[in-house]
Scaffold this motif. Structure first.
Motif, short mmCIF file in Angstrom:
data_model
loop_
_atom_site.label_atom_id
_atom_site.label_comp_id
_atom_site.label_asym_id
_atom_site.label_seq_id
_atom_site.Cartn_x
_atom_site.Cartn_y
_atom_site.Cartn_z
N LYS A 93 46.60 58.26 30.70
CA LYS A 93 45.46 57.42 30.31
C LYS A 93 44.98 56.73 31.57
CE LYS A 93 44.93 54.85 26.51
NZ LYS A 93 45.22 53.87 25.44
N ARG A 94 43.67 56.88 31.83
CA ARG A 94 43.21 56.33 33.11
C ARG A 94 43.30 54.82 33.18
NH1 ARG A 94 37.44 58.13 31.51
NH2 ARG A 94 38.44 60.12 31.85
N ASP A 95 43.28 54.13 32.03
CA ASP A 95 43.27 52.67 32.06
C ASP A 95 44.65 52.03 31.86
OD1 ASP A 95 40.55 52.70 32.45
OD2 ASP A 95 40.11 52.65 30.29
N ASP A 96 45.68 52.82 31.79
CA ASP A 96 47.01 52.24 31.62
C ASP A 96 47.67 52.04 32.98
OD1 ASP A 96 49.66 51.59 31.18
OD2 ASP A 96 49.88 52.90 29.43
N HIS A 97 47.67 50.78 33.42
CA HIS A 97 48.28 50.48 34.72
C HIS A 97 49.49 49.56 34.55
CE1 HIS A 97 44.74 52.33 36.36
NE2 HIS A 97 43.97 51.47 35.74
N ASN A 98 50.03 49.54 33.35
CA ASN A 98 51.13 48.62 33.06
C ASN A 98 52.48 49.23 33.44
OD1 ASN A 98 52.26 46.24 32.16
ND2 ASN A 98 52.48 46.98 30.05
N TRP A 99 52.67 49.42 34.74
CA TRP A 99 53.86 50.11 35.22
C TRP A 99 55.08 49.20 35.26
CZ3 TRP A 99 52.83 55.11 35.44
CH2 TRP A 99 51.49 55.51 35.68
N LYS A 100 56.18 49.68 34.76
CA LYS A 100 57.44 48.95 34.92
C LYS A 100 57.85 49.05 36.39
CE LYS A 100 58.62 50.37 30.23
NZ LYS A 100 57.33 51.10 30.04
N SER A 101 58.55 48.06 36.88
CA SER A 101 58.98 48.10 38.27
C SER A 101 60.16 49.06 38.43
CB SER A 101 59.39 46.71 38.74
OG SER A 101 60.57 46.31 38.06
N ALA A 102 60.37 49.51 39.66
CA ALA A 102 61.52 50.38 39.93
C ALA A 102 62.81 49.66 39.58
CB ALA A 102 61.53 50.79 41.41
N ARG A 103 62.85 48.37 39.86
CA ARG A 103 64.05 47.58 39.57
C ARG A 103 64.35 47.61 38.06
NH1 ARG A 103 65.76 41.99 38.82
NH2 ARG A 103 67.58 41.71 40.15
N GLU A 104 63.30 47.41 37.28
CA GLU A 104 63.46 47.44 35.82
C GLU A 104 63.96 48.82 35.36
OE1 GLU A 104 60.30 46.31 32.35
OE2 GLU A 104 59.73 45.82 34.40
N LEU A 105 63.44 49.87 35.95
CA LEU A 105 63.83 51.22 35.55
C LEU A 105 65.28 51.50 35.94
CD1 LEU A 105 60.54 53.03 36.64
CD2 LEU A 105 61.23 52.50 34.29
N ILE A 106 65.69 51.00 37.10
CA ILE A 106 67.09 51.18 37.54
C ILE A 106 68.02 50.42 36.59
CG2 ILE A 106 68.72 50.54 39.40
CD1 ILE A 106 66.34 51.22 41.38
N HIS A 107 67.60 49.23 36.18
CA HIS A 107 68.40 48.48 35.20
C HIS A 107 68.50 49.24 33.89
CE1 HIS A 107 67.80 44.26 37.21
NE2 HIS A 107 68.34 45.16 38.01
N LYS A 108 67.40 49.79 33.44
CA LYS A 108 67.40 50.50 32.16
C LYS A 108 68.33 51.72 32.23
CE LYS A 108 62.78 49.02 30.65
NZ LYS A 108 63.17 48.18 29.51
#
Ligand code: JFZ
Length: 413
Positions: free
Chosen positions: A268-283
């Motif tokens: 989706k071109r308007d979805d810029h709500n990216w999780k941070s790398a830190r958050e992804l590493i935690h997950k």
């Protein structure tokens, strides 16, 4: 499933005993790819932003089949490069890849004899991207899985979900399962080499007989192929958590969390709500500490490019894994569960303590454990001082956070 993980261990999916899942139990981290015609509108239809996940635009905007179909003539992803996608998965530390062979919109990313509504017959691109991906995965040693929407098909007159073009009462859903879904699944399992997973989804009203029929079909053609629990009716080889859901505590099943990096699966071109790398590493650490696997999605553009914010985050995860992968791959949930900011995994007589927020002064207080030595996974040369204080084990680490994302301390038993 609704789609809670079943907790009845006597029943599949996820009973944790089937040796066909051994590789998957060790893999922990996979790449999900949602790619199809919906990448062209990318969330916008007739200049109107359509709310919700990008790959659902056909249903959300009630786009007639005759209109939506026209997207195929415009689908020309000239920048698609299977080797580049697989190489990104590899750099990210992902061990398997699951791509949408057919999503709910019914468009097929592979050359199917059952329909012309596929990438080879209906687009100017004319290349079978699943074939190219299968070859790239073979070369790189990445296991390949196919997402296949078995119940919803908004293009097929007998598939589930489209009530704006078709009369629900006229639908022959059982005929669709036997005469369309089954032969397509057979194509996917006979034309692309060894397939590690068939990732069915949104079972809705599929019957137990129909789910069982598809399960048996997959296992008959490729006995080693795993079937995701979203096949429906409690059938499948492993359980699937709700999208983006991470259970609060350890789950003693084979389970996987499919998840997005932003808020959509399809681009989706308007979805810029990216999780941070830190958050992804935690997950990732959180999921693995509770016994699960993380299937993390990318949504390539209509040109065939994986969005740069996804690339950056996946590369950051890969950098963390290049140092700390021993604490993830092949591990099982560790003995300390439910301690805020800490997660544990274990393997071969070692406990891996994942510290998300390094404490002031570097003093780690843990419940007492029979630990002989402690060191940072990133620096085995330096032993950390340990002491007992009451019923606490206290480990003195460096005062400054060694890794701002997640510092792993190895505790030898
Ligand atoms: C499904 C799809 O509809 C969606 O497009 C995407 O492919 C995703 C991976 O799966 O969506 C779901 C399925 C299950 C739940 C939520 C969304 N669930 O159980 O909460």
């Amino acid at each position: 499933m609704d789609n809670a993980i079943r907790t009845d261990r006597s029943q599949r999916p996820g009973a944790r005993t089937d040796p066909r899942l051994d590789w998957w139990r060790d893999a922990k981290f996979g790449m999900f790819i949602h790619w199809g015609l919906y990448a062209i509108p990318a969330g916008v239809w007739n200049e109107e932003a359509i709310p919700g996940i990008g790959e659902w635009i056909m249903l959300r905007a009630r786009i007639p089949v005759a209109e939506y179909e026209k997207l195929a003539a415009a689908f020309d992803p000239v920048k698609f490069d299977a080797a580049a996608w697989v190489s990104l998965a590899k750099r990210a530390g992902q061990q398997y890849l699951v791509i949408t062979a057919k999503h709910h919109d019914g468009f097929c990313l592979f050359d199917s004899a059952l329909t012309d509504y596929d990438i080879v017959d209906a687009t100017p691109f004319k290349r079978d991207v699943l074939k190219e991906l299968a070859e790239a995965c073979q070369r790189e040693g990445i296991k390949l899985g196919f997402y296949y929407s078995q119940t919803q098909d908004w293009h097929h007159p007998d598939g589930d979900g489209n009530d704006w073009d078709y009369d629900e009462a006229q639908k022959d859903f059982d005929g669709y399962i036997h005469n369309y879904v089954a032969p397509q699944v057979r194509e996917l399992l006979t034309k692309y080499g060894p397939i590690a997973i068939i990732w069915f989804d949104t079972p809705k009203g599929i019957t137990t007989e129909q789910s069982q029929f598809l399960l048996d079909l997959v296992h008959e053609i490729q006995p080693a192929c795993l079937v995701c629990g979203r096949l429906g009716n409690g059938l499948g080889d492993y359980a699937s958590a709700n999208d983006n859901h991470i259970p609060g505590a350890l789950v003693d099943l084979d389970w996987e969390t499919p998840a997005t990096i932003n808020d959509t699966w399809g681009f989706k071109r308007d979805d810029h709500n990216w999780k941070s790398a830190r958050e992804l590493i935690h997950k990732l650490a959180d999921i693995v500490s509770k016994g699960g696997a993380y299937l993390l999605n990318v949504g390539p553009t209509a040109e065939g490019i994986i969005p740069q914010p996804s690339v950056e985050r996946l590369e950051a995860m890969g950098e963390w894994l290049a140092v700390n992968g021993e604490s993830i791959y092949g591990t099982r949930p560790g003995p300390i569960q439910g301690m805020d900011g800490y997660r544990t995994t274990q393997k071969d007589g070692k406990i891996y303590l994942h510290v998300f927020d390094w404490p002031q002064g570097g003093k780690l207080s843990l419940p007492k454990l029979a630990v002989t030595t402690a060191h940072l996974l990133a620096d085995p040369s330096q032993q950390l001082r340990m002491s007992q204080s009451g019923d606490q084990l206290v480990i003195q680490g460096p005062t400054a956070a060694p890794d701002l994302d997640n510092t792993v301390v190895v505790l030898e038993l």
